[in-house]
Design a protein around this motif. Structure first.
Motif, PDB file in Angstrom:
ATOM      1  N   GLY A  25       0.750  -1.249   0.000  1.00  7.72           N
ATOM      2  CA  GLY A  25       0.000   0.000   0.000  1.00  7.72           C
ATOM      3  C   GLY A  25       0.776   1.292   0.000  1.00  7.72           C
ATOM      4  N   ARG A  26       2.071   1.250  -0.304  1.00  5.80           N
ATOM      5  CA  ARG A  26       2.870   2.469  -0.168  1.00  5.80           C
ATOM      6  C   ARG A  26       2.355   3.621  -1.037  1.00  5.80           C
ATOM      7  NH1 ARG A  26       7.866   1.884  -3.890  1.00  5.80           N
ATOM      8  NH2 ARG A  26       7.255   0.228  -5.322  1.00  5.80           N
ATOM      9  N   HIS A  27       1.957   3.340  -2.266  1.00  8.29           N
ATOM     10  CA  HIS A  27       1.508   4.425  -3.142  1.00  8.29           C
ATOM     11  C   HIS A  27       0.049   4.810  -2.889  1.00  8.29           C
ATOM     12  CE1 HIS A  27       5.051   3.303  -5.706  1.00  8.29           C
ATOM     13  NE2 HIS A  27       5.135   4.612  -5.710  1.00  8.29           N
ATOM     14  N   ILE A  28      -0.831   3.815  -2.763  1.00 12.52           N
ATOM     15  CA  ILE A  28      -2.255   4.128  -2.643  1.00 12.52           C
ATOM     16  C   ILE A  28      -2.562   4.811  -1.316  1.00 12.52           C
ATOM     17  CG2 ILE A  28      -2.917   1.858  -1.717  1.00 12.52           C
ATOM     18  CD1 ILE A  28      -4.887   4.045  -4.225  1.00 12.52           C
ATOM     19  N   ILE A  29      -1.871   4.419  -0.227  1.00  9.68           N
ATOM     20  CA  ILE A  29      -2.091   5.081   1.051  1.00  9.68           C
ATOM     21  C   ILE A  29      -1.640   6.532   0.985  1.00  9.68           C
ATOM     22  CG2 ILE A  29      -1.343   5.153   3.464  1.00  9.68           C
ATOM     23  CD1 ILE A  29      -1.304   2.096   3.441  1.00  9.68           C
ATOM     24  N   HIS A  30      -0.468   6.762   0.426  1.00  3.84           N
ATOM     25  CA  HIS A  30       0.038   8.133   0.291  1.00  3.84           C
ATOM     26  C   HIS A  30      -0.933   8.985  -0.521  1.00  3.84           C
ATOM     27  CE1 HIS A  30       3.026  11.361  -0.247  1.00  3.84           C
ATOM     28  NE2 HIS A  30       2.560  11.431  -1.476  1.00  3.84           N
ATOM     29  N   ALA A  31      -1.434   8.422  -1.614  1.00  4.55           N
ATOM     30  CA  ALA A  31      -2.342   9.182  -2.482  1.00  4.55           C
ATOM     31  C   ALA A  31      -3.609   9.580  -1.750  1.00  4.55           C
ATOM     32  CB  ALA A  31      -2.674   8.363  -3.724  1.00  4.55           C
ATOM     33  N   CYS A  32      -4.170   8.646  -0.985  1.00  2.29           N
ATOM     34  CA  CYS A  32      -5.440   8.922  -0.297  1.00  2.29           C
ATOM     35  C   CYS A  32      -5.268   9.854   0.894  1.00  2.29           C
ATOM     36  CB  CYS A  32      -6.084   7.609   0.154  1.00  2.29           C
ATOM     37  SG  CYS A  32      -6.773   6.642  -1.206  1.00  2.29           S
ATOM     38  N   LEU A  33      -4.092   9.893   1.474  1.00  2.00           N
ATOM     39  CA  LEU A  33      -3.849  10.802   2.583  1.00  2.00           C
ATOM     40  C   LEU A  33      -3.574  12.218   2.105  1.00  2.00           C
ATOM     41  CD1 LEU A  33      -1.608   8.641   4.966  1.00  2.00           C
ATOM     42  CD2 LEU A  33      -4.059   9.097   5.138  1.00  2.00           C
ATOM     43  N   GLU A  34      -2.964  12.347   0.936  1.00  3.71           N
ATOM     44  CA  GLU A  34      -2.526  13.655   0.459  1.00  3.71           C
ATOM     45  C   GLU A  34      -3.491  14.311  -0.524  1.00  3.71           C
ATOM     46  OE1 GLU A  34       0.104  15.263   1.614  1.00  3.71           O
ATOM     47  OE2 GLU A  34       0.506  13.619   3.008  1.00  3.71           O
ATOM     48  N   HIS A  35      -4.450  13.549  -1.049  1.00  4.27           N
ATOM     49  CA  HIS A  35      -5.333  14.078  -2.092  1.00  4.27           C
ATOM     50  C   HIS A  35      -6.780  13.664  -1.812  1.00  4.27           C
ATOM     51  CE1 HIS A  35      -1.775  15.033  -4.545  1.00  4.27           C
ATOM     52  NE2 HIS A  35      -1.320  13.866  -4.169  1.00  4.27           N
ATOM     53  N   ARG A  55      -1.695  -0.747   7.870  1.00  3.49           N
ATOM     54  CA  ARG A  55      -0.925   0.487   7.752  1.00  3.49           C
ATOM     55  C   ARG A  55      -1.821   1.710   7.581  1.00  3.49           C
ATOM     56  NH1 ARG A  55       4.318  -1.070   3.905  1.00  3.49           N
ATOM     57  NH2 ARG A  55       5.404  -2.282   5.517  1.00  3.49           N
ATOM     58  N   PHE A  56      -2.965   1.505   6.933  1.00  9.23           N
ATOM     59  CA  PHE A  56      -3.861   2.633   6.691  1.00  9.23           C
ATOM     60  C   PHE A  56      -4.691   2.977   7.921  1.00  9.23           C
ATOM     61  CE2 PHE A  56      -7.952   4.367   5.207  1.00  9.23           C
ATOM     62  CZ  PHE A  56      -7.490   5.494   4.541  1.00  9.23           C
ATOM     63  N   ASN A  63      -7.903  12.126   6.339  1.00 12.08           N
ATOM     64  CA  ASN A  63      -8.456  12.891   5.219  1.00 12.08           C
ATOM     65  C   ASN A  63      -9.868  12.398   4.925  1.00 12.08           C
ATOM     66  OD1 ASN A  63      -9.091  14.311   2.937  1.00 12.08           O
ATOM     67  ND2 ASN A  63      -7.389  13.562   1.693  1.00 12.08           N
ATOM     68  N   PRO A  64     -10.890  12.985   5.549  1.00 13.04           N
ATOM     69  CA  PRO A  64     -12.271  12.527   5.363  1.00 13.04           C
ATOM     70  C   PRO A  64     -12.818  12.778   3.966  1.00 13.04           C
ATOM     71  CG  PRO A  64     -12.229  14.556   6.633  1.00 13.04           C
ATOM     72  CD  PRO A  64     -10.799  14.131   6.476  1.00 13.04           C
ATOM     73  N   ASN A  65     -12.097  13.557   3.166  1.00 12.94           N
ATOM     74  CA  ASN A  65     -12.555  13.862   1.806  1.00 12.94           C
ATOM     75  C   ASN A  65     -12.036  12.877   0.775  1.00 12.94           C
ATOM     76  OD1 ASN A  65     -13.976  16.268   2.571  1.00 12.94           O
ATOM     77  ND2 ASN A  65     -11.992  17.290   2.756  1.00 12.94           N
ATOM     78  N   SER A  66     -11.316  11.856   1.244  1.00 16.19           N
ATOM     79  CA  SER A  66     -10.773  10.847   0.345  1.00 16.19           C
ATOM     80  C   SER A  66     -11.397   9.500   0.658  1.00 16.19           C
ATOM     81  CB  SER A  66      -9.243  10.780   0.491  1.00 16.19           C
ATOM     82  OG  SER A  66      -8.681   9.929  -0.487  1.00 16.19           O
ATOM     83  N   TYR A  67     -11.611   8.682  -0.378  1.00 18.07           N
ATOM     84  CA  TYR A  67     -12.193   7.356  -0.210  1.00 18.07           C
ATOM     85  C   TYR A  67     -11.143   6.313  -0.557  1.00 18.07           C
ATOM     86  CZ  TYR A  67     -15.185   3.292  -0.785  1.00 18.07           C
ATOM     87  OH  TYR A  67     -15.749   2.040  -0.683  1.00 18.07           O
TER      88      TYR A  67
END
Length: 238
Positions: A25-35, A55-56, A63-67
């Protein structure tokens, strides 16, 4: 440790992002936390997906605005409708898959026209050294089954109506580490130099000191272990 440069991925609020072979999950977690996006990670390994969830979990409310969603699936048969995603990441995956062209066809199918694809694979010459130093490196279960020629891979992807937009290299400091691991493959636990190098890499990852960050940027074009290519989809799926 991210391989894909998210600035080049140009993620926007409301985007749908698919991470094919998301691993732990290194990329998908980062993406959902930052965007503020709808992010989906898929992988064949249930164990890796469980690690992704673990990890998530501490950041679930960050970030409640990310799914965020993950799913166990075969990358050659993605369970999504045509043109479902604005952006797709496929990082360090294709070298593990026998029929990688089927994966690329599925990525092409589910990516929207004008969508962006980020692909990374091990760079050929550092990978060849690993293979020469240790046969076990690539013969272990789930190991690398091929060494990609980046130009040929690019040509294969462009045949699916993609246009290359960016190319760069990553993880220069990791190439010597893997050479050392391959050299002492059967006795890694007792190698002081491997343990010391690992501590250096962890320190670099956690502290991001100027000296190692700058050194890696300078060395990436020469020594980078991974090659990363970004493409824009220019036409409909074939």
């Amino acid at each position: 440790m991210l391989t894909v440069n998210f600035k080049q991925l140009n993620i926007k609020d409301g985007d749908t992002l698919l991470d094919v072979g998301c691993g732990e999950g290194r990329h998908i977690i980062h993406a959902c936390l930052e965007h503020n996006i709808l992010g989906v990670g898929v992988d064949l390994s249930l164990r890796d997906l469980k690690t992704t969830l673990e990890r998530f979990a501490p950041f679930a409310a960050y970030n409640p605005n990310s799914y965020f969603s993950i799913q166990q699936t075969d990358a050659t048969r993605l369970p999504f409708a045509d043109h479902s995603f604005d952006k797709i990441i496929c990082s360090e995956v294709l070298e593990h898959i026998e029929n990688y062209t089927s994966v690329m066809q599925e990525i092409n199918r589910v990516l929207k026209p004008n969508g962006i694809l980020a692909i990374s694979v091990p760079r050929a010459w550092p990978e060849k050294i690993c293979w020469r130093l240790s046969s076990a490196y690539h013969l272990v279960e789930g190991g690398h089954i091929r060494i990609f020629n980046a130009k040929e891979l690019r040509a294969d992807i462009e045949k699916l109506q993609f246009k290359l937009t960016h190319r760069y290299w990553a993880h220069a400091l990791h190439a010597p580490f893997w050479w050392l691991k391959c050299l002492w493959w059967g006795d890694q636990e007792n190698s002081r130099i491997i343990k010391a190098y690992h501590r250096l890499l962890v320190w670099d990852l956690m502290q991001k000191p100027w000296v190692t960050q700058t050194l890696e940027k300078l060395l990436n074009p020469i020594l980078g272990k991974s090659v990363v290519m970004h493409f824009k989809k220019t036409g409909e799926s074939l």
